[in-house]
Design a protein around this motif. Structure first.
Motif, PDB file in Angstrom:
ATOM      1  N   ALA A  22      17.763  58.568  53.744  1.00 28.24           N
ATOM      2  CA  ALA A  22      19.052  59.129  54.157  1.00 28.24           C
ATOM      3  C   ALA A  22      20.188  58.507  53.349  1.00 28.24           C
ATOM      4  O   ALA A  22      21.131  59.196  52.940  1.00 28.24           O
ATOM      5  N   ALA A  23      20.102  57.199  53.113  1.00 23.86           N
ATOM      6  CA  ALA A  23      21.130  56.516  52.319  1.00 23.86           C
ATOM      7  C   ALA A  23      21.131  57.011  50.878  1.00 23.86           C
ATOM      8  O   ALA A  23      22.188  57.151  50.261  1.00 23.86           O
ATOM      9  N   ARG A  24      19.934  57.279  50.363  1.00 25.54           N
ATOM     10  CA  ARG A  24      19.833  57.788  48.988  1.00 25.54           C
ATOM     11  C   ARG A  24      20.406  59.198  48.893  1.00 25.54           C
ATOM     12  O   ARG A  24      21.069  59.544  47.907  1.00 25.54           O
ATOM     13  N   ALA A  25      20.179  60.000  49.934  1.00 24.58           N
ATOM     14  CA  ALA A  25      20.646  61.390  49.926  1.00 24.58           C
ATOM     15  C   ALA A  25      22.162  61.474  50.079  1.00 24.58           C
ATOM     16  O   ALA A  25      22.814  62.290  49.420  1.00 24.58           O
ATOM     17  N   GLU A  26      22.724  60.630  50.944  1.00 28.66           N
ATOM     18  CA  GLU A  26      24.174  60.699  51.200  1.00 28.66           C
ATOM     19  C   GLU A  26      24.748  59.297  51.405  1.00 28.66           C
ATOM     20  O   GLU A  26      25.080  58.903  52.537  1.00 28.66           O
ATOM     21  N   PRO A  27      24.897  58.521  50.327  1.00 30.86           N
ATOM     22  CA  PRO A  27      25.371  57.136  50.457  1.00 30.86           C
ATOM     23  C   PRO A  27      26.813  57.010  50.935  1.00 30.86           C
ATOM     24  O   PRO A  27      27.203  55.963  51.453  1.00 30.86           O
ATOM     25  N   SER A  28      27.591  58.075  50.791  1.00 33.14           N
ATOM     26  CA  SER A  28      29.005  58.003  51.180  1.00 33.14           C
ATOM     27  C   SER A  28      29.192  57.790  52.677  1.00 33.14           C
ATOM     28  O   SER A  28      30.225  57.284  53.117  1.00 33.14           O
ATOM     29  N   ILE A  29      28.181  58.141  53.487  1.00 37.20           N
ATOM     30  CA  ILE A  29      28.302  58.004  54.945  1.00 37.20           C
ATOM     31  C   ILE A  29      28.393  56.539  55.358  1.00 37.20           C
ATOM     32  O   ILE A  29      29.216  56.167  56.201  1.00 37.20           O
ATOM     33  N   GLY A  30      27.534  55.696  54.764  1.00 32.60           N
ATOM     34  CA  GLY A  30      27.467  54.303  55.204  1.00 32.60           C
ATOM     35  C   GLY A  30      28.093  53.299  54.268  1.00 32.60           C
ATOM     36  O   GLY A  30      28.054  52.095  54.534  1.00 32.60           O
ATOM     37  N   GLN A  31      28.691  53.754  53.148  1.00 35.56           N
ATOM     38  CA  GLN A  31      29.312  52.807  52.232  1.00 35.56           C
ATOM     39  C   GLN A  31      30.647  52.341  52.793  1.00 35.56           C
ATOM     40  O   GLN A  31      31.193  52.934  53.725  1.00 35.56           O
ATOM     41  N   LYS A  32      31.164  51.263  52.231  1.00 34.13           N
ATOM     42  CA  LYS A  32      32.446  50.733  52.703  1.00 34.13           C
ATOM     43  C   LYS A  32      33.518  51.797  52.560  1.00 34.13           C
ATOM     44  O   LYS A  32      33.654  52.423  51.525  1.00 34.13           O
ATOM     45  N   GLY A  33      34.281  51.997  53.643  1.00 33.52           N
ATOM     46  CA  GLY A  33      35.302  53.021  53.650  1.00 33.52           C
ATOM     47  C   GLY A  33      34.790  54.374  54.090  1.00 33.52           C
ATOM     48  O   GLY A  33      35.556  55.333  54.186  1.00 33.52           O
ATOM     49  N   GLY A  34      33.472  54.463  54.352  1.00 35.53           N
ATOM     50  CA  GLY A  34      32.866  55.727  54.781  1.00 35.53           C
ATOM     51  C   GLY A  34      33.064  55.992  56.262  1.00 35.53           C
ATOM     52  O   GLY A  34      33.681  55.183  56.978  1.00 35.53           O
ATOM     53  N   LEU A  36      31.158  55.711  58.814  1.00 39.74           N
ATOM     54  CA  LEU A  36      30.615  54.712  59.751  1.00 39.74           C
ATOM     55  C   LEU A  36      31.451  53.430  59.794  1.00 39.74           C
ATOM     56  O   LEU A  36      31.243  52.584  60.663  1.00 39.74           O
ATOM     57  N   ILE A  37      32.382  53.302  58.859  1.00 36.84           N
ATOM     58  CA  ILE A  37      33.246  52.114  58.754  1.00 36.84           C
ATOM     59  C   ILE A  37      32.417  50.832  58.855  1.00 36.84           C
ATOM     60  O   ILE A  37      32.615  50.021  59.769  1.00 36.84           O
ATOM     61  N   PRO A  38      31.442  50.601  57.936  1.00 39.37           N
ATOM     62  CA  PRO A  38      30.554  49.436  58.031  1.00 39.37           C
ATOM     63  C   PRO A  38      31.272  48.098  57.933  1.00 39.37           C
ATOM     64  O   PRO A  38      30.770  47.091  58.424  1.00 39.37           O
ATOM     65  N   GLU A  39      32.461  48.095  57.293  1.00 40.74           N
ATOM     66  CA  GLU A  39      33.209  46.838  57.195  1.00 40.74           C
ATOM     67  C   GLU A  39      33.632  46.328  58.573  1.00 40.74           C
ATOM     68  O   GLU A  39      34.015  45.159  58.729  1.00 40.74           O
ATOM     69  N   ILE A  40      33.557  47.206  59.579  1.00 43.57           N
ATOM     70  CA  ILE A  40      33.835  46.804  60.966  1.00 43.57           C
ATOM     71  C   ILE A  40      32.564  46.906  61.813  1.00 43.57           C
ATOM     72  O   ILE A  40      32.149  45.948  62.465  1.00 43.57           O
ATOM     73  N   LYS A  43      29.725  44.608  59.759  1.00 41.81           N
ATOM     74  CA  LYS A  43      30.152  43.238  59.481  1.00 41.81           C
ATOM     75  C   LYS A  43      30.494  42.475  60.750  1.00 41.81           C
ATOM     76  O   LYS A  43      30.199  41.273  60.867  1.00 41.81           O
ATOM     77  N   TYR A  44      31.130  43.135  61.695  1.00 44.09           N
ATOM     78  CA  TYR A  44      31.545  42.453  62.926  1.00 44.09           C
ATOM     79  C   TYR A  44      30.753  42.900  64.152  1.00 44.09           C
ATOM     80  O   TYR A  44      30.115  42.094  64.824  1.00 44.09           O
ATOM     81  N   LEU A  45      30.770  44.220  64.420  1.00 46.23           N
ATOM     82  CA  LEU A  45      30.189  44.724  65.668  1.00 46.23           C
ATOM     83  C   LEU A  45      28.676  44.554  65.714  1.00 46.23           C
ATOM     84  O   LEU A  45      28.134  43.981  66.673  1.00 46.23           O
ATOM     85  N   ALA A  46      27.957  45.032  64.671  1.00 43.53           N
ATOM     86  CA  ALA A  46      26.489  44.975  64.676  1.00 43.53           C
ATOM     87  C   ALA A  46      25.992  43.539  64.728  1.00 43.53           C
ATOM     88  O   ALA A  46      25.096  43.206  65.502  1.00 43.53           O
ATOM     89  N   VAL A  47      26.569  42.664  63.893  1.00 37.63           N
ATOM     90  CA  VAL A  47      26.152  41.260  63.872  1.00 37.63           C
ATOM     91  C   VAL A  47      26.458  40.596  65.208  1.00 37.63           C
ATOM     92  O   VAL A  47      25.650  39.834  65.738  1.00 37.63           O
ATOM     93  N   SER A  48      27.623  40.907  65.783  1.00 38.85           N
ATOM     94  CA  SER A  48      27.995  40.336  67.087  1.00 38.85           C
ATOM     95  C   SER A  48      27.035  40.793  68.177  1.00 38.85           C
ATOM     96  O   SER A  48      26.634  40.003  69.041  1.00 38.85           O
ATOM     97  N   ILE A  49      26.658  42.079  68.146  1.00 37.77           N
ATOM     98  CA  ILE A  49      25.712  42.619  69.133  1.00 37.77           C
ATOM     99  C   ILE A  49      24.373  41.900  69.019  1.00 37.77           C
ATOM    100  O   ILE A  49      23.749  41.545  70.030  1.00 37.77           O
TER     101      ILE A  49
END
Length: 348
Positions: A22-34, A36-40, A43-49
């Motif tokens: 899925a990441a290979r097909a559409e990397p824009s979804i999970g990249q920084k600024g995408g 999913l907002i992975p930078e939040i 980086k913060y929510l998933a690791v904290s959970i």
């Protein structure tokens, strides 16, 4: 075993393959600024959970005993922050005779100097059923230690120096690692009976969060423009990274079973993952600080971008095998212990 049962048993491994595709097909979804907002969210929510989950599921007495397991902590920290950087330095001396891009080799040295991660080693240890308390302690302690040691290692091996904002990295680690674990332990005191009665699937929940991390990591990897490099060097560094990890895993597996150390099979599991994994979450920001202004920063970053998803993928593949080994080893130890105690009681 039916197909449905087999899928259910191996859903995590299948999930890894699905999220990578899925990441290979559409990397824009999970990249920084995408979206999913992975930078939040990562980086913060998933690791904290992950660490709140660990704090909630861990028995307080197990954490206390983990703090006192000094020999294990020394093994992990000395291996990951002393042996690995030195071994990689020697390895690069041999690889420099090949046609692999020199900046990628510098990036490989950077990987060797990185501290352990704050999430993947813990989740994989938990998934196997190893000494999770020791994994949490060493992931957190190694990350704090790495803030000071990693820039010094980079200075020694690569001649790079810079002022590192220790306070901001320390505060980030505190908020995403220490505070969630403490919060989980506090909440546990209020719902302890319910947890022991219902036994929530914390391991499965952790794997689900890890799939999100894998997806976003590969999205960043596939969307990184610096991956436009000659294919030989890129493939070669990928093979080197995979072989390096397999060697380090095997080495820690064998070394941790020496009778001198006295580690249990569950300790070995924590040691394998904590000693061989390297942090991307801390690594990339640290690279941008230490190598600020370098024209080849993107090339130096590639081995770490390759190492991180490889360690999660390899760890995910090994989970079932390591769990089976650990359960068998524990049964053998229990039988030997039972036999010894019965002999002792007979003699008495």
């Amino acid at each position: 075993m039916g197909l449905l049962e087999k899928i259910k048993e191996n859903w995590f491994l299948m999930g890894i393959i699905v999220v990578i595709l899925a990441a290979r097909a559409e990397p824009s979804i999970g990249q920084k600024g995408g979206p999913l907002i992975p930078e939040i969210t990562v980086k913060y929510l998933a690791v904290s959970i992950i660490f709140f989950n660990s704090g909630l599921s861990l028995k307080t007495e197990d954490l206390k005993s983990a703090l006192l397991h000094v020999k294990l902590h020394c093994f992990v920290q000395l291996f990951t922050l002393t042996f690995v950087p030195c071994f990689v330095w020697v390895l690069i001396k041999f690889l420099s005779a090949t046609d692999i891009d020199g900046w990628l080799l510098k990036g490989l040295q950077v990987v060797g100097c990185m501290p352990p991660p704050v999430s993947s080693a813990v989740i994989l240890t938990k998934a196997v059923g190893g000494n999770e308390a020791a994994a949490i302690f060493n992931s957190a302690f190694g990350s704090f230690l790495g803030i000071i040691v990693t820039p010094l290692l980079l200075l020694v091996f690569m001649g790079s120096s810079s002022s590192v904002p220790f306070s901001s990295i320390l505060s980030q680690l505190s908020m995403t690692v220490v505070v969630p674990v403490i919060a989980g332990q506090i909440v546990r005191q209020f719902i302890k009976e319910w947890l022991e009665r219902t036994k929530p699937p914390f391991g499965q929940m952790g794997k689900g969060v890890l799939l999100l991390i894998i997806f976003c990591t590969f999205c960043d990897t596939f969307s990184n423009p610096s991956l436009q490099i000659n294919h030989y060097s890129l493939i070669a560094i990928g093979v080197v990274v995979l072989m390096l990890q397999m060697f380090l895993l095997l080495l820690t597996f064998l070394a941790s079973q020496l009778s001198f150390f006295g580690f249990s099979p569950a300790d070995t599991v924590a040691i394998m993952f904590c000693s061989t994994h390297k942090s991307l979450t801390l690594g990339i920001p640290m690279l941008k600080i230490v190598f600020a202004g370098y024209d080849h920063l993107s090339l130096i970053s590639i081995p770490l971008l390759v190492y991180h998803p490889t360690q999660i993928l390899l760890g995910g593949v090994l989970v079932e095998y390591v769990r089976n080994w650990m359960l068998t080893a524990q049964k053998t130890r229990n039988k030997e212990g039972g036999g010894l105690s019965s002999i002792t009681s007979t003699e008495a």
